[in-house]
Scaffold this motif. Structure first.
Motif, PDB file in Angstrom:
ATOM      1  N   UNK A 169       0.848  -1.193   0.000  1.00  0.00           N
ATOM      2  CA  UNK A 169       0.000   0.000   0.000  1.00  0.00           C
ATOM      3  C   UNK A 169       0.885   1.244   0.000  1.00  0.00           C
ATOM      4  N   UNK A 170       1.893   1.235   0.869  1.00  0.00           N
ATOM      5  CA  UNK A 170       2.860   2.327   0.860  1.00  0.00           C
ATOM      6  C   UNK A 170       3.555   2.431  -0.480  1.00  0.00           C
ATOM      7  N   UNK A 171       3.816   1.264  -1.074  1.00  0.00           N
ATOM      8  CA  UNK A 171       4.457   1.250  -2.378  1.00  0.00           C
ATOM      9  C   UNK A 171       3.602   1.902  -3.445  1.00  0.00           C
ATOM     10  N   UNK A 172       2.290   1.692  -3.380  1.00  0.00           N
ATOM     11  CA  UNK A 172       1.393   2.312  -4.361  1.00  0.00           C
ATOM     12  C   UNK A 172       1.407   3.835  -4.246  1.00  0.00           C
ATOM     13  N   UNK A 173       1.367   4.330  -3.007  1.00  0.00           N
ATOM     14  CA  UNK A 173       1.407   5.784  -2.806  1.00  0.00           C
ATOM     15  C   UNK A 173       2.746   6.346  -3.278  1.00  0.00           C
ATOM     16  N   UNK A 174       3.823   5.666  -2.896  1.00  0.00           N
ATOM     17  CA  UNK A 174       5.146   6.117  -3.315  1.00  0.00           C
ATOM     18  C   UNK A 174       5.332   6.061  -4.814  1.00  0.00           C
ATOM     19  N   UNK A 175       4.702   5.086  -5.443  1.00  0.00           N
ATOM     20  CA  UNK A 175       4.829   4.947  -6.899  1.00  0.00           C
ATOM     21  C   UNK A 175       4.247   6.150  -7.620  1.00  0.00           C
ATOM     22  N   UNK A 176       3.136   6.665  -7.106  1.00  0.00           N
ATOM     23  CA  UNK A 176       2.506   7.823  -7.725  1.00  0.00           C
ATOM     24  C   UNK A 176       3.415   9.050  -7.642  1.00  0.00           C
ATOM     25  N   UNK A 177       4.179   9.127  -6.547  1.00  0.00           N
ATOM     26  CA  UNK A 177       4.992  10.320  -6.302  1.00  0.00           C
ATOM     27  C   UNK A 177       6.439  10.181  -6.738  1.00  0.00           C
ATOM     28  N   UNK A 178       6.910   8.947  -6.940  1.00  0.00           N
ATOM     29  CA  UNK A 178       8.350   8.713  -7.106  1.00  0.00           C
ATOM     30  C   UNK A 178       8.959   9.467  -8.281  1.00  0.00           C
ATOM     31  N   UNK A 182       6.153   6.471 -12.633  1.00  0.00           N
ATOM     32  CA  UNK A 182       5.133   6.373 -11.592  1.00  0.00           C
ATOM     33  C   UNK A 182       4.067   5.346 -11.954  1.00  0.00           C
ATOM     34  N   UNK A 183       3.662   5.338 -13.223  1.00  0.00           N
ATOM     35  CA  UNK A 183       2.606   4.413 -13.648  1.00  0.00           C
ATOM     36  C   UNK A 183       3.044   2.958 -13.515  1.00  0.00           C
ATOM     37  N   UNK A 206       1.237  -0.046  15.318  1.00  0.00           N
ATOM     38  CA  UNK A 206       2.586   0.484  15.092  1.00  0.00           C
ATOM     39  C   UNK A 206       3.358  -0.379  14.103  1.00  0.00           C
ATOM     40  N   UNK A 207       3.092  -1.667  14.116  1.00  0.00           N
ATOM     41  CA  UNK A 207       3.686  -2.539  13.100  1.00  0.00           C
ATOM     42  C   UNK A 207       3.268  -2.081  11.696  1.00  0.00           C
ATOM     43  N   UNK A 208       1.981  -1.840  11.542  1.00  0.00           N
ATOM     44  CA  UNK A 208       1.458  -1.459  10.224  1.00  0.00           C
ATOM     45  C   UNK A 208       1.964  -0.089   9.787  1.00  0.00           C
ATOM     46  N   UNK A 209       2.061   0.851  10.745  1.00  0.00           N
ATOM     47  CA  UNK A 209       2.575   2.186  10.407  1.00  0.00           C
ATOM     48  C   UNK A 209       4.026   2.086   9.929  1.00  0.00           C
ATOM     49  N   UNK A 210       4.829   1.309  10.654  1.00  0.00           N
ATOM     50  CA  UNK A 210       6.224   1.147  10.259  1.00  0.00           C
ATOM     51  C   UNK A 210       6.372   0.494   8.901  1.00  0.00           C
ATOM     52  N   UNK A 211       5.589  -0.552   8.677  1.00  0.00           N
ATOM     53  CA  UNK A 211       5.657  -1.271   7.395  1.00  0.00           C
ATOM     54  C   UNK A 211       5.170  -0.372   6.248  1.00  0.00           C
ATOM     55  N   UNK A 212       4.168   0.470   6.532  1.00  0.00           N
ATOM     56  CA  UNK A 212       3.656   1.393   5.522  1.00  0.00           C
ATOM     57  C   UNK A 212       4.721   2.418   5.122  1.00  0.00           C
ATOM     58  N   UNK A 213       5.440   2.958   6.110  1.00  0.00           N
ATOM     59  CA  UNK A 213       6.507   3.922   5.832  1.00  0.00           C
ATOM     60  C   UNK A 213       7.636   3.290   5.032  1.00  0.00           C
ATOM     61  N   UNK A 214       7.961   2.047   5.361  1.00  0.00           N
ATOM     62  CA  UNK A 214       8.993   1.341   4.594  1.00  0.00           C
ATOM     63  C   UNK A 214       8.546   1.163   3.147  1.00  0.00           C
ATOM     64  N   UNK A 215       7.268   0.854   2.968  1.00  0.00           N
ATOM     65  CA  UNK A 215       6.744   0.723   1.615  1.00  0.00           C
ATOM     66  C   UNK A 215       6.869   2.016   0.819  1.00  0.00           C
ATOM     67  N   UNK A 216       6.578   3.150   1.473  1.00  0.00           N
ATOM     68  CA  UNK A 216       6.737   4.443   0.810  1.00  0.00           C
ATOM     69  C   UNK A 216       8.180   4.656   0.376  1.00  0.00           C
ATOM     70  N   UNK A 217       9.102   4.352   1.302  1.00  0.00           N
ATOM     71  CA  UNK A 217      10.514   4.572   1.005  1.00  0.00           C
ATOM     72  C   UNK A 217      11.052   3.678  -0.089  1.00  0.00           C
ATOM     73  N   UNK A 218      10.790   2.387   0.005  1.00  0.00           N
ATOM     74  CA  UNK A 218      11.405   1.470  -0.961  1.00  0.00           C
ATOM     75  C   UNK A 218      10.781   1.598  -2.346  1.00  0.00           C
ATOM     76  N   UNK A 219       9.524   2.075  -2.423  1.00  0.00           N
ATOM     77  CA  UNK A 219       8.941   2.271  -3.747  1.00  0.00           C
ATOM     78  C   UNK A 219       9.645   3.394  -4.498  1.00  0.00           C
ATOM     79  N   UNK A 220      10.100   4.406  -3.771  1.00  0.00           N
ATOM     80  CA  UNK A 220      10.885   5.466  -4.404  1.00  0.00           C
ATOM     81  C   UNK A 220      12.253   4.924  -4.812  1.00  0.00           C
ATOM     82  N   UNK A 221      12.833   4.077  -3.965  1.00  0.00           N
ATOM     83  CA  UNK A 221      14.091   3.422  -4.339  1.00  0.00           C
ATOM     84  C   UNK A 221      13.939   2.643  -5.640  1.00  0.00           C
TER      85      UNK A 221
END
Length: 491
Positions: free
Chosen positions: A101-110, A424-425, A145-160
């Motif tokens: 899910x974080x990856x999807x958000x990050x993908x739009x912005x990356x 992004x797409x 807190x597990x889900x919040x942390x995993x979501x943030x990691x998803x945001x970060x690695x999707x930009x990577x």
């Protein structure tokens, strides 16, 4: 012209020219999609390969290592997290899949982030997100807190996932670009292997600290590497552009020809307005878009992410020790990625993709067969060795082909005026498909009857039915370029 330019962009094994020759390049005036990464003049190998270039690539792929750690974390940590925090299967499925899910958000912005603030700052921003995410998991007291942390990691690695291959493609000389880009998958596999291997010996909280290490290393390393010369040229920062290119190619190298070609290409692009998202769907970009999106769908619908996230459970279901299975799988990952790196510029993208898909098709068929045998008393003993061997085959096949090549191709085939939108797409397609697969897999395991249909379905999806060779593919044996036709195989 569209096809020719796109195929010109799909770099392969035989494109290196003799040391004293340079490759003619299109001027891109018609906007047909000639990729910005592919007009660099061929440089003599001795002057192009520098320690600075190697160091820059190492720092960049620390992001890929972090991505690999995030992929490999959920499997060895599953038992410990579920027991310590008393999570249900549904809650752990949310934790395992919310990274996508974080990856999807990050993908739009990356793509926009990388274009707006630069490749280096985009990586730094990703490091901050991932580090905070790992710390949130390490000190989590409940599922939230597990889900919040995993979501943030998803945001970060999707930009990577977007910016690392783009940065490497933009700094590397053409003759080394395939091998350098392949290091992206090598480091992803290394991070994955470390988490699988070490995770069998230490607690899940300690394992999160290991996941944060590559982020810290990259944050420090980013202070010592130059920005992408092509991004600097696009922003009109001439002095920094020349200094960056000079530093990458060596102080004694002649960068005038390469710099001139980059300037000419950027000047041509500036005459065109930057494409909007809807313009990405014009006919001129159709072939590149089909290849980019198609490969991302194939990468995820083949089921590898789902299997990887819950490997420990798969081994236990088949009667294999989870710790032993993860250790064997971890040991195999790095050699497999190394083989893929060595083969990348020798065999070309298309053959490796076909071999990879065929290997996954065969391995998941064996996996389904293994669980069929589990229901038969006379053949039940065959389930553990068959399940283990099929998992090892799948991991090897995915690593040498479908694991990294789609990301390499994505960074190569789109012109700079649509690269942000296209990146992004295709990244969004990848992560959204990954969420469907990773969230539903545990439930499919519970709902499946004899033969475990998930594996048999994965086998069919990875089956290469036909390959179509374009005229440039036939140039492979004569020093020409190999292209990946948009219909190189259908699933």
């Amino acid at each position: 012209m569209v096809r020719e330019n796109m195929e010109e962009g799909l770099l392969t094994s035989r494109y290196q020219l003799p040391p004293n020759e340079t490759k003619p390049t299109g001027n891109g005036a018609d906007g047909d999609g000639l990729t910005d990464n592919l007009n660099m003049p061929s440089q003599p190998a001795a002057s192009s390969l520098t320690l600075v270039l190697v160091f820059c690539t190492f720092v960049a792929v620390c992001g890929s290592f972090s991505y690999g750690c995030s992929l490999g974390y959920s499997s060895p940590a599953e038992t410990g997290i579920m027991e310590d925090l008393d999570l249900s299967l549904a809650e752990y499925s949310v934790f395992g899949s919310i990274i996508t899910i974080g990856g999807m958000v990050g993908a739009i912005l990356s793509g926009k982030i990388a274009d707006l603030i630069g490749r280096k700052r985009a990586m730094w921003f990703s490091d901050v997100l991932c580090t905070v995410g790992w710390l949130a998991i390490a000190f989590a007291k409940n599922a939230l807190w597990l889900d919040i942390g995993r979501l943030l990691i998803g945001l970060g690695v999707s930009i990577f996932c977007y910016v690392v291959p783009v940065y490497i493609a933009e700094i590397a000389p053409k003759s080394y670009r395939g091998s350098f880009a392949s290091s992206n998958q090598l480091m992803t596999s290394s991070g994955f292997a470390i988490m699988f291997f070490v995770g069998t010996f230490i607690s899940w909280r300690t394992l999160t600290m290991i996941g944060a290490i590559p982020c810290v290393v990259q944050i420090i390393g980013l202070f010592f590497i130059p920005e992408s010369p092509r991004w600097l040229a696009k922003c009109g920062r001439e002095k920094e552009f020349e200094a960056s290119l000079k530093r990458l190619r060596g102080e004694n190298s002649d960068i005038s020809e390469e710099a001139a070609e980059i300037r000419d290409y950027i000047a041509t692009l500036e005459q065109q307005t930057e494409a909007s998202f809807l313009e990405l769907f014009q006919r001129r970009y159709a072939n590149a878009l089909i290849v980019g999106v198609g490969l991302m769908l194939l990468q995820q619908l083949g089921g590898n992410s789902a299997v990887v996230y819950y490997t420990s459970r798969i081994f236990k279901e088949s009667g294999i020790s989870g710790s032993l299975g993860l250790q064997v799988l971890a040991v195999l990952q790095v050699p497999a990625a190394t083989i893929g790196l060595l083969l990348m510029d020798r065999s070309g993208r298309r053959p490796l993709l076909l071999v990879s898909a065929s290997g996954l098709c065969f391995s998941y068929f064996l996996q389904g067969l293994a669980f069929c045998f589990k229901e038969l008393p006379n053949l039940k003993a065959l389930t553990p060795p068959l399940a283990l061997s099929s998992t090892l085959i799948a991991a090897t096949a995915f690593t040498i082909g479908l694991g990294g090549i789609p990301w390499i191709i994505m960074s190569e085939i789109f012109p700079i005026n649509v690269k942000a939108q296209a990146g992004s797409l295709v990244t969004l397609v990848n992560w959204s498909t990954a969420w469907i697969m990773t969230y539903s897999f545990n439930f499919m395991m519970d709902w499946s009857l004899v033969g475990h249909p998930p594996y048999l379905s994965f086998s069919k999806l990875n089956c290469p039915i036909r390959g179509q060779v374009s005229p440039r593919d036939e140039g492979e044996n004569t020093g020409g370029n190999t292209s990946i036709h948009h219909s190189f195989y259908a699933a």
